[in-house]
Design a protein around this motif. Structure first.
Motif, PDB file in Angstrom:
ATOM      1  N   GLU A   7     -42.634   8.019 -40.446  1.00  0.00           N
ATOM      2  CA  GLU A   7     -41.576   8.978 -39.751  1.00  0.00           C
ATOM      3  C   GLU A   7     -41.024   9.481 -38.758  1.00  0.00           C
ATOM      4  OE1 GLU A   7     -42.732   8.163 -44.267  1.00  0.00           O
ATOM      5  OE2 GLU A   7     -44.561   8.631 -42.002  1.00  0.00           O
ATOM      6  N   ASP A   8     -42.128  10.173 -37.936  1.00  0.00           N
ATOM      7  CA  ASP A   8     -42.292  10.415 -36.808  1.00  0.00           C
ATOM      8  C   ASP A   8     -41.481   9.564 -35.416  1.00  0.00           C
ATOM      9  OD1 ASP A   8     -43.821  11.711 -37.802  1.00  0.00           O
ATOM     10  OD2 ASP A   8     -45.376  11.166 -37.139  1.00  0.00           O
ATOM     11  N   PHE A   9     -41.876   8.168 -36.040  1.00  0.00           N
ATOM     12  CA  PHE A   9     -40.420   7.120 -34.661  1.00  0.00           C
ATOM     13  C   PHE A   9     -39.145   7.210 -35.243  1.00  0.00           C
ATOM     14  CE2 PHE A   9     -45.287   6.374 -34.841  1.00  0.00           C
ATOM     15  CZ  PHE A   9     -45.285   6.316 -33.634  1.00  0.00           C
ATOM     16  N   ALA A  10     -37.991   7.278 -34.127  1.00  0.00           N
ATOM     17  CA  ALA A  10     -36.793   6.646 -33.878  1.00  0.00           C
ATOM     18  C   ALA A  10     -36.075   6.244 -33.274  1.00  0.00           C
ATOM     19  CB  ALA A  10     -36.290   8.186 -34.304  1.00  0.00           C
ATOM     20  N   ALA A  11     -35.553   5.644 -33.681  1.00  0.00           N
ATOM     21  CA  ALA A  11     -34.704   3.842 -32.269  1.00  0.00           C
ATOM     22  C   ALA A  11     -34.447   5.257 -31.153  1.00  0.00           C
ATOM     23  CB  ALA A  11     -33.516   3.668 -32.995  1.00  0.00           C
ATOM     24  N   GLY A  12     -34.718   4.047 -29.852  1.00  0.00           N
ATOM     25  CA  GLY A  12     -34.326   5.276 -28.843  1.00  0.00           C
ATOM     26  C   GLY A  12     -35.549   5.975 -28.013  1.00  0.00           C
ATOM     27  N   GLN A  13     -36.658   6.566 -28.964  1.00  0.00           N
ATOM     28  CA  GLN A  13     -37.701   7.514 -28.891  1.00  0.00           C
ATOM     29  C   GLN A  13     -38.183   6.281 -27.145  1.00  0.00           C
ATOM     30  OE1 GLN A  13     -39.784   8.271 -31.788  1.00  0.00           O
ATOM     31  NE2 GLN A  13     -39.626   9.800 -31.468  1.00  0.00           N
ATOM     32  N   VAL A  14     -38.743   7.110 -25.907  1.00  0.00           N
ATOM     33  CA  VAL A  14     -39.277   6.088 -25.520  1.00  0.00           C
ATOM     34  C   VAL A  14     -41.103   6.913 -25.171  1.00  0.00           C
ATOM     35  CG1 VAL A  14     -39.744   6.042 -22.725  1.00  0.00           C
ATOM     36  CG2 VAL A  14     -37.996   5.722 -23.849  1.00  0.00           C
ATOM     37  N   PHE A  15     -42.363   6.495 -24.587  1.00  0.00           N
ATOM     38  CA  PHE A  15     -42.965   6.735 -25.270  1.00  0.00           C
ATOM     39  C   PHE A  15     -44.041   6.416 -23.496  1.00  0.00           C
ATOM     40  CE2 PHE A  15     -42.136   6.749 -29.208  1.00  0.00           C
ATOM     41  CZ  PHE A  15     -43.025   8.039 -29.707  1.00  0.00           C
ATOM     42  N   ARG A  16     -44.834   6.824 -22.874  1.00  0.00           N
ATOM     43  CA  ARG A  16     -44.957   6.351 -21.115  1.00  0.00           C
ATOM     44  C   ARG A  16     -47.008   6.356 -21.379  1.00  0.00           C
ATOM     45  NH1 ARG A  16     -40.446   8.734 -20.820  1.00  0.00           N
ATOM     46  NH2 ARG A  16     -38.666   7.373 -19.319  1.00  0.00           N
ATOM     47  N   SER A  17     -47.497   5.816 -21.057  1.00  0.00           N
ATOM     48  CA  SER A  17     -48.476   6.013 -20.679  1.00  0.00           C
ATOM     49  C   SER A  17     -49.123   6.158 -18.764  1.00  0.00           C
ATOM     50  CB  SER A  17     -49.681   4.600 -20.344  1.00  0.00           C
ATOM     51  OG  SER A  17     -49.617   3.638 -19.180  1.00  0.00           O
ATOM     52  N   GLY A  18     -50.760   6.542 -19.248  1.00  0.00           N
ATOM     53  CA  GLY A  18     -51.257   6.616 -18.043  1.00  0.00           C
ATOM     54  C   GLY A  18     -50.787   5.158 -16.764  1.00  0.00           C
ATOM     55  N   THR A  19     -51.740   5.171 -15.982  1.00  0.00           N
ATOM     56  CA  THR A  19     -51.748   4.651 -14.947  1.00  0.00           C
ATOM     57  C   THR A  19     -53.193   3.615 -15.379  1.00  0.00           C
ATOM     58  OG1 THR A  19     -52.371   6.142 -12.898  1.00  0.00           O
ATOM     59  CG2 THR A  19     -49.654   5.235 -13.230  1.00  0.00           C
ATOM     60  N   LEU A  20     -53.165   2.602 -14.462  1.00  0.00           N
ATOM     61  CA  LEU A  20     -54.479   1.989 -14.360  1.00  0.00           C
ATOM     62  C   LEU A  20     -54.230   0.879 -12.810  1.00  0.00           C
ATOM     63  CD1 LEU A  20     -57.579   0.135 -15.463  1.00  0.00           C
ATOM     64  CD2 LEU A  20     -56.257  -1.465 -16.564  1.00  0.00           C
ATOM     65  N   ALA A  21     -55.553   0.892 -11.835  1.00  0.00           N
ATOM     66  CA  ALA A  21     -55.290   0.461 -10.941  1.00  0.00           C
ATOM     67  C   ALA A  21     -56.003  -0.775 -11.265  1.00  0.00           C
ATOM     68  CB  ALA A  21     -55.832   1.200 -10.019  1.00  0.00           C
ATOM     69  N   VAL A  22     -55.268  -2.088 -10.648  1.00  0.00           N
ATOM     70  CA  VAL A  22     -56.262  -3.158 -10.692  1.00  0.00           C
ATOM     71  C   VAL A  22     -56.603  -3.359  -9.249  1.00  0.00           C
ATOM     72  CG1 VAL A  22     -55.237  -5.365 -11.062  1.00  0.00           C
ATOM     73  CG2 VAL A  22     -53.845  -4.195 -12.643  1.00  0.00           C
ATOM     74  N   THR A  23     -58.597  -4.523  -9.271  1.00  0.00           N
ATOM     75  CA  THR A  23     -58.607  -4.543  -8.973  1.00  0.00           C
ATOM     76  C   THR A  23     -59.385  -5.870  -8.471  1.00  0.00           C
ATOM     77  OG1 THR A  23     -60.944  -4.394 -10.024  1.00  0.00           O
ATOM     78  CG2 THR A  23     -60.692  -2.610  -8.583  1.00  0.00           C
ATOM     79  N   VAL A 106     -38.633   2.415 -29.531  1.00  0.00           N
ATOM     80  CA  VAL A 106     -39.000   2.382 -29.487  1.00  0.00           C
ATOM     81  C   VAL A 106     -37.335   1.455 -30.313  1.00  0.00           C
ATOM     82  CG1 VAL A 106     -38.333   3.052 -32.439  1.00  0.00           C
ATOM     83  CG2 VAL A 106     -39.987   3.756 -30.811  1.00  0.00           C
ATOM     84  N   LEU A 107     -37.428   0.472 -30.661  1.00  0.00           N
ATOM     85  CA  LEU A 107     -36.079  -0.605 -30.936  1.00  0.00           C
ATOM     86  C   LEU A 107     -35.042  -0.023 -31.819  1.00  0.00           C
ATOM     87  CD1 LEU A 107     -36.708  -3.766 -28.881  1.00  0.00           C
ATOM     88  CD2 LEU A 107     -35.105  -1.252 -28.335  1.00  0.00           C
ATOM     89  N   GLU A 108     -36.775  -0.221 -33.182  1.00  0.00           N
ATOM     90  CA  GLU A 108     -35.993   0.357 -34.657  1.00  0.00           C
ATOM     91  C   GLU A 108     -37.194   0.043 -35.962  1.00  0.00           C
ATOM     92  OE1 GLU A 108     -34.201  -3.221 -37.967  1.00  0.00           O
ATOM     93  OE2 GLU A 108     -35.387  -4.381 -36.138  1.00  0.00           O
ATOM     94  N   VAL A 109     -37.087   1.202 -36.975  1.00  0.00           N
ATOM     95  CA  VAL A 109     -37.863   1.838 -37.714  1.00  0.00           C
ATOM     96  C   VAL A 109     -37.656   1.648 -38.735  1.00  0.00           C
ATOM     97  CG1 VAL A 109     -39.274   3.661 -38.605  1.00  0.00           C
ATOM     98  CG2 VAL A 109     -38.630   3.598 -35.987  1.00  0.00           C
ATOM     99  N   ARG A 110     -37.688   0.412 -40.103  1.00  0.00           N
ATOM    100  CA  ARG A 110     -38.007   0.529 -40.955  1.00  0.00           C
ATOM    101  C   ARG A 110     -39.043   0.436 -41.911  1.00  0.00           C
ATOM    102  NH1 ARG A 110     -37.755  -4.511 -38.477  1.00  0.00           N
ATOM    103  NH2 ARG A 110     -38.619  -6.719 -39.806  1.00  0.00           N
ATOM    104  N   PRO A 111     -39.032   1.065 -43.514  1.00  0.00           N
ATOM    105  CA  PRO A 111     -39.798   1.376 -44.188  1.00  0.00           C
ATOM    106  C   PRO A 111     -39.709   0.188 -45.105  1.00  0.00           C
ATOM    107  CG  PRO A 111     -37.903   3.001 -44.559  1.00  0.00           C
ATOM    108  CD  PRO A 111     -37.538   2.205 -43.217  1.00  0.00           C
ATOM    109  N   SER A 112     -40.838  -0.461 -45.168  1.00  0.00           N
ATOM    110  CA  SER A 112     -41.118  -1.592 -46.112  1.00  0.00           C
ATOM    111  C   SER A 112     -40.615  -1.429 -47.176  1.00  0.00           C
ATOM    112  CB  SER A 112     -42.497  -1.820 -46.355  1.00  0.00           C
ATOM    113  OG  SER A 112     -42.949  -2.933 -46.641  1.00  0.00           O
TER     114      SER A 112
END
Length: 149
Positions: A7-23, A106-112
């Motif tokens: 119920e906390d999610f809705a289409a169009g929401q955007v979430f971001r992460s921190g970063t990770l350096a690749v060695t 988030v593209l789509e949220v649907r209850p089962s």
């Protein structure tokens, strides 16, 4: 960080992460263990391939993406549990020195219908390098619990 129920999610929401350096060391260590191809193991050997230099395995990129997702603000209650995947692409290689981050839309949220205690969340997860170029795009269908009670 708080976990989110369906119920906390809705289409169009955007979430971001921190970063990770690749060695280079991480690329080679992963490749030795799981994907021992020359373009993942040795820069000199990789220069003669379509990659033109050392490149992380796509599966290594997927694993780094998962690490970034788990530590991000995108926190489905109970964890990130896949119910399938529609798309997985690696549009450009990950190189030593890259700094990765993930954006989840988030593209789509649907209850089962058959399992009222949960639902499905479809998202586009894009892993970006420090130039903002996509290095991985995948579209999972995730199983997310509904808020109890």
């Amino acid at each position: 960080m708080a976990e989110h129920y369906l119920e906390d999610f809705a289409a169009g929401q955007v979430f971001r992460s921190g970063t990770l350096a690749v060695t280079e060391e991480a690329i080679i260590a992963y490749a030795r263990e799981f994907d021992p191809q020359p373009f993942h193991l040795d820069d000199a050997a990789a220069r003669g391939t379509m990659f033109g230099g050392l490149a992380a395995s796509g599966w290594h990129t997927a694993a780094m993406t998962m690490k970034l997702l788990v530590g991000s603000e995108f926190r489905p209650a109970g964890g990130i549990i896949g119910g399938g995947m529609e798309e997985l692409r690696w549009p450009r290689p990950v190189r030593p020195g890259d700094v990765l981050r993930v954006e989840v839309e988030v593209l789509e949220v649907r209850p089962s219908r058959s399992r009222p205690q949960q639902g499905m969340l479809r998202a586009r997860c894009t892993t970006l390098n420090q130039q903002g170029e996509a290095v991985q795009v995948f579209v999972p269908n995730l199983i997310v619990p509904r808020r109890p009670g």
